[in-house]
Write a protein that holds these residues in place. Sequence first.
Motif, mmCIF file in Angstrom:
data_model
loop_
_atom_site.group_PDB
_atom_site.id
_atom_site.type_symbol
_atom_site.label_atom_id
_atom_site.label_comp_id
_atom_site.label_asym_id
_atom_site.label_seq_id
_atom_site.Cartn_x
_atom_site.Cartn_y
_atom_site.Cartn_z
ATOM 1 N N UNK A 108 0.790 -1.237 0.000
ATOM 2 C CA UNK A 108 0.000 0.000 0.000
ATOM 3 C C UNK A 108 0.820 1.283 0.000
ATOM 4 N N UNK A 109 2.149 1.186 -0.036
ATOM 5 C CA UNK A 109 2.961 2.392 -0.043
ATOM 6 C C UNK A 109 3.102 3.057 1.311
ATOM 7 N N UNK A 110 2.744 2.357 2.368
ATOM 8 C CA UNK A 110 2.798 2.899 3.711
ATOM 9 C C UNK A 110 3.471 1.878 4.619
ATOM 10 N N UNK A 111 4.319 2.330 5.540
ATOM 11 C CA UNK A 111 5.093 1.409 6.371
ATOM 12 C C UNK A 111 4.278 0.632 7.391
ATOM 13 N N UNK A 112 3.097 1.106 7.740
ATOM 14 C CA UNK A 112 2.360 0.479 8.839
ATOM 15 C C UNK A 112 1.050 -0.182 8.451
ATOM 16 N N UNK A 113 0.348 0.337 7.463
ATOM 17 C CA UNK A 113 -1.035 -0.092 7.208
ATOM 18 C C UNK A 113 -1.186 -1.596 6.979
ATOM 19 N N UNK A 114 -0.205 -2.244 6.364
ATOM 20 C CA UNK A 114 -0.270 -3.695 6.139
ATOM 21 C C UNK A 114 0.879 -4.422 6.837
ATOM 22 N N UNK A 115 1.492 -3.759 7.802
ATOM 23 C CA UNK A 115 2.544 -4.368 8.619
ATOM 24 C C UNK A 115 1.854 -5.250 9.665
ATOM 25 N N UNK A 116 2.125 -6.541 9.635
ATOM 26 C CA UNK A 116 1.432 -7.485 10.519
ATOM 27 C C UNK A 116 1.636 -7.120 11.989
ATOM 28 N N UNK A 117 2.802 -6.635 12.363
ATOM 29 C CA UNK A 117 3.045 -6.275 13.758
ATOM 30 C C UNK A 117 2.202 -5.068 14.175
ATOM 31 N N UNK A 118 2.086 -4.079 13.302
ATOM 32 C CA UNK A 118 1.276 -2.898 13.609
ATOM 33 C C UNK A 118 -0.214 -3.240 13.618
ATOM 34 N N UNK A 119 -0.624 -4.098 12.711
ATOM 35 C CA UNK A 119 -2.030 -4.499 12.679
ATOM 36 C C UNK A 119 -2.407 -5.271 13.943
ATOM 37 N N UNK A 120 -1.519 -6.169 14.395
ATOM 38 C CA UNK A 120 -1.786 -6.932 15.615
ATOM 39 C C UNK A 120 -1.738 -6.046 16.860
ATOM 40 N N UNK A 121 -1.014 -4.944 16.801
ATOM 41 C CA UNK A 121 -0.953 -4.004 17.921
ATOM 42 C C UNK A 121 -2.080 -2.969 17.841
ATOM 43 N N UNK A 122 -2.961 -3.076 16.884
ATOM 44 C CA UNK A 122 -4.107 -2.195 16.590
ATOM 45 C C UNK A 122 -3.600 -0.874 16.012
ATOM 46 N N UNK A 123 -3.689 -0.797 14.697
ATOM 47 C CA UNK A 123 -3.189 0.368 13.956
ATOM 48 C C UNK A 123 -3.644 1.696 14.546
ATOM 49 N N UNK A 124 -4.924 1.809 14.758
ATOM 50 C CA UNK A 124 -5.488 3.090 15.206
ATOM 51 C C UNK A 124 -4.942 3.503 16.570
ATOM 52 N N UNK A 125 -4.680 2.539 17.455
ATOM 53 C CA UNK A 125 -4.113 2.870 18.762
ATOM 54 C C UNK A 125 -2.705 3.459 18.622
ATOM 55 N N UNK A 126 -1.998 3.077 17.561
ATOM 56 C CA UNK A 126 -0.661 3.621 17.302
ATOM 57 C C UNK A 126 -0.682 4.850 16.414
ATOM 58 N N UNK A 127 -1.869 5.410 16.187
ATOM 59 C CA UNK A 127 -2.063 6.598 15.353
ATOM 60 C C UNK A 127 -1.734 6.346 13.881
ATOM 61 N N UNK A 128 -1.974 5.120 13.428
ATOM 62 C CA UNK A 128 -1.787 4.774 12.015
ATOM 63 C C UNK A 128 -3.149 4.639 11.350
ATOM 64 N N UNK A 129 -3.206 5.011 10.082
ATOM 65 C CA UNK A 129 -4.443 4.906 9.315
ATOM 66 C C UNK A 129 -4.440 3.602 8.513
ATOM 67 N N UNK A 130 -5.609 3.050 8.332
ATOM 68 C CA UNK A 130 -5.747 1.891 7.451
ATOM 69 C C UNK A 130 -5.764 2.395 6.020
ATOM 70 N N UNK A 131 -5.103 1.651 5.136
ATOM 71 C CA UNK A 131 -5.079 2.009 3.714
ATOM 72 C C UNK A 131 -5.331 0.757 2.908
ATOM 73 N N UNK A 132 -6.086 0.887 1.836
ATOM 74 C CA UNK A 132 -6.330 -0.289 0.994
ATOM 75 C C UNK A 132 -5.081 -0.632 0.176
#
Length: 144
Positions: A108-132
Amino acid sequence: MRRLHRVRRILNYVNLSTPLGLLVARLGRARMSAGPDGLVLGHGYRIPFPVAGAFTVGNVVLTRHDEGYLTGALLRHEDRHAWQYVICAGLPMLPLYLVAVAVSILICGNQAAWNVFERLAVLEDGNYARRPPWWSRTKGQQQE
């Protein structure tokens, strides 16, 4: 502190991730304090890498911000990363995390949106946005 958090603290010392985190904090001249659930909080971290509001190495949570920044959802997000160090047996988490960053950038061109570690840590709690993924975006989403 709950028994489970004591176990995490011990395991992250034994797997060397927390000692590395303490070394990184010292090199970055962070002001250290005891945090909740066996975490160690470091504020005022001065090294410009990594580019993040906060990051975790073992049970050590570091930020460039002042005291009071590591609270609420963000601290829960970083707490989950401390558990990930236990699951990854410590230091192997670092190269695995870098691979996850690369995969996310490819998807997706973003370091966190599809990063399995960030997703498991809840993206939004880490101030990351979901991207398709790039292949499913409409023309308007491509320009974001």
